[in-house]
Design an enzyme around this catalytic site. Structure first.
Site, mmCIF file in Angstrom:
data_model
loop_
_atom_site.group_PDB
_atom_site.id
_atom_site.type_symbol
_atom_site.label_atom_id
_atom_site.label_comp_id
_atom_site.label_asym_id
_atom_site.label_seq_id
_atom_site.Cartn_x
_atom_site.Cartn_y
_atom_site.Cartn_z
ATOM 1 N N THR A 388 0.588 -0.556 -0.056
ATOM 2 C CA THR A 388 0.316 0.211 0.023
ATOM 3 C C THR A 388 1.017 1.408 -0.210
ATOM 4 O OG1 THR A 388 -1.461 -1.149 1.137
ATOM 5 C CG2 THR A 388 -1.850 0.987 1.315
ATOM 6 N N THR A 406 -3.137 0.217 -3.398
ATOM 7 C CA THR A 406 -2.333 -0.571 -3.458
ATOM 8 C C THR A 406 -3.032 -1.928 -3.844
ATOM 9 O OG1 THR A 406 -2.582 -1.996 -0.655
ATOM 10 C CG2 THR A 406 -4.823 -1.482 -1.393
ATOM 11 N N ASP A 430 -8.771 -9.394 2.183
ATOM 12 C CA ASP A 430 -9.206 -8.637 2.830
ATOM 13 C C ASP A 430 -10.637 -8.978 2.803
ATOM 14 O OD1 ASP A 430 -7.471 -6.702 3.481
ATOM 15 O OD2 ASP A 430 -7.435 -5.190 1.826
ATOM 16 N N GLY A 480 0.174 0.210 5.705
ATOM 17 C CA GLY A 480 -0.149 -0.353 7.164
ATOM 18 C C GLY A 480 -1.075 -1.961 7.469
#
Ligand code: DON
Length: 576
Positions: A388, A406, A430, A480
């Site tokens: 990202t 990202t 995700d 992050g």
């Protein structure tokens, strides 16, 4: 928003690259003598990205009279070339654009979508166990990419350059190559095995004889240059319906992937309203679902506003304690309620309401940490009726852009589309592969984030713009994974509560708590005494290397301050 038009001769100069050597423009610096960290300064604009070559081309666009959106789109495509571990055209992201003139802040959602053939249990084996290898390192890990459509939409609606002009620096960098910095060499070496597994990826990242690039070697990407050139010549739909789409679909067919020509042709970015809150008189705008970032930044700020954080002090045990307690409660709610609002109802008004923050604050004791097992997702008020990389750019015409995009992991799935020269994301990880099973960042998702065809997977990306008295003030965000939201929160609090200049705010050590696991992660830089006090309150501390990379800007009295995050050696803020 009424963009002014870039004059054609300047556009032509950008295309030809002749402005890349323009002399720096003089800016009267603000006096910051006596400060420990010094931001980059400018009087006409600022760019802050994670790669100096992207900052350079974006600054050139501003210098030539382009606006912040022109510069942002140019930087976005340039990063896809200079920082292929996260800069991308094979992934997706979010862009916030604030225009002071119209007092509008809009969010462009170009997050990837699940292919039509995706199913809720596609990453579970026959015994119902989630198999992370499948959701991270196979062709099925890839969502339908949104970057080309998202950046093009931003340019078309709010920019002044043509797509070909915005792509020109990226094409030049891909064709002519650039000298690789240490970070590039280290990244390829760390990801080694993943980048040699597929011939297409190996050919992209290694020399013809199979050896790795060394610092200073010229890295050229002819296939990527050709792809970008096709997009420049034929427009963004080329990626979704032209030769590039065919290359992606063929790659999928060869390796049991799911993305089809129909999935690509059907991809659309969406313009959304950002999440909005108020913190100590500042207007905070941050990304709304399918990102969780905006809702939880507002929720945490609402909880924290009642404490006199400035007086409690940066890095004190009490400040860190209340921040950790707010973080735990926000991440517990995230696990239960957040998902793509086009598919599920999310109680956003409840989560971001001050009343709910008051309720959560009442559970926080100053002298002891609440164990995470004692925290369950709360009951926000009923559902409303229903690597990202981040960059920040601002111009002197009241336009500001905050963009995070990202391919999920560094180098995404590690799979390059054969013949097209770019990496595919592994964003499908995700989603919650199974309720209660954490993703790669240890984040737990629920029903709201289950896999469904066409749905966008929940994100933590939090591009943020803070306004003061109607003026753009702070532009920030970070990579992050799960730490994106807390990193962004801390940059904002360092500026607002601790009165730090933007370079200090970005450089200061960070903490992170995400409810589960029940540990307070801290970067180096907090004193052993403070750590002992936190442990005395019942926090379990864990030392963590650098968290986030928040390339940020502050604008005060028409003066621009850039903070490049020292946690990335290629970070660069450039003013003009
Ligand atoms: O959308 C998200 O929240 C993640 N895919 C972001 C991944 C990330 O930040 C990795 N980089 N450091």
């Amino acid at each position: 928003m009424t963009p002014y038009r870039l004059s054609r001769p300047l556009g032509a100069a950008l295309l030809a690259g002749s402005l890349l050597c323009a002399p720096p423009l003089f800016a009267q610096p603000a006096i910051l003598e006596g400060e420990r960290f010094h931001p980059e300064q400018g009087s006409r604009g600022m760019v802050a990205t994670s790669h100096f070559l992207a900052s350079q081309v974006a600054r050139e666009v501003l210098a030539a009279g382009g606006n912040a959106v022109d510069a942002a789109v140019t930087a976005g495509f340039a990063l896809a070339v200079t920082q292929p571990r996260s800069g991308n055209i094979g992934g997706g992201g979010f862009m916030l654009i604030s225009d002071e003139d119209s007092d509008e802040v809009i969010a462009i959602d170009y997050r990837e979508t699940a292919p039509a053939a995706a199913t809720e249990t596609m990453f579970q084996d026959e015994d119902g166990n989630a198999v992370s290898e499948w959701s991270r390192y196979t062709h099925r890990a890839a969502g339908v990419p949104g970057t080309v459509a998202g950046l093009s939409l931003a340019l078309e609606k709010y920019g002044t350059l043509s797509l070909a002009e915005a792509l020109a620096p990226a094409i030049r960098l891909a064709e002519n190559g650039f000298a690789v910095p240490q970070r590039f060499v280290d990244g390829v070496s760390e990801a080694g095995e993943r980048l040699t597994q597929w011939d297409s990826t190996r050919a992209m990242f290694f020399k013809e004889d199979g050896s790795p690039y060394e610092v200073g070697d010229t890295f050229r990407q002819p296939d990527l240059a050709a792809t970008l050139r096709r997009i420049a010549d034929q427009g963004p739909r080329e990626f979704y319906e032209g030769e590039t789409a065919e290359l992606i679909a063929a790659e999928m067919e060869r390796h049991d992937g799911l993305i089809t020509l129909e999935d690509l042709a059907g991809y659309q970015p969406v313009i959304r309203e950002p999440s909005h809150g108020n913190y100590r008189g500042y207007d905070v705008y941050a990304m709304s679902p399918p990102s969780s970032g905006g809702a939880h930044i507002v929720q945490m700020l609402n909880i924290l506003e009642a404490y006199d954080i400035g007086q409690m002090g940066f890095g004190s045990a009490n400040t860190m304690h209340v921040m950790a307690e707010a973080m735990k409660r926000a991440y517990a709610d995230r696990s239960q309620y957040l998902g793509d609002t086009d598919f599920v109802e999310v109680p956003l008004a409840g989560i971001t309401s001050e009343g709910y923050a008051d309720e959560l604050r009442e559970q926080i004791a100053m002298d002891r940490a609440t164990p995470s097992e004692a925290i369950a997702p709360g009951k926000p008020l009923p559902f409303e009726s229903n690597e990202t990389t981040h960059f920040s750019i601002a111009d002197d015409d009241g336009l500001a852009v905050s963009n995070t995009y990202t391919i999920n992991f560094s180098y995404g799935s590690g799979i390059a589309v054969d013949g097209a020269g770019f990496l595919l994301n592994n964003e499908m990880d995700d989603f919650s592969a199974k309720p209660g099973v954490p993703n790669a960042y240890g984040l737990i998702g629920g029903e709201a984030n289950k896999i469904e065809p066409g749905k966008r997977m929940l994100s933590s990306m939090t591009p943020t713009i803070v306004k003061r008295d109607g003026k753009n003030f702070l532009i920030t965000g970070s990579p992050g994974g799960s730490r994106i939201i807390t990193t962004t929160l801390q940059v904002l609090m360092n500026v607002v509560d601790h009165d730090m200049n933007i370079q200090s705010a970005v450089s200061a050590p960070r903490i992170h708590h995400q409810w589960l696991p029940d540990e307070l992660r801290i970067e180096a830089g907090f004193s052993p005494d403070t750590q002992a006090l936190l442990e005395g309150k019942g926090h379990t501390l864990s030392q963590e290397s650098a968290m986030g990379a928040a390339q940020s800007i502050v604008i005060e009295d028409g003066h621009f301050f850039g903070g490049a995050d020292p946690r990335r050696s290629t970070s660069s803020a450039m003013g003009l």
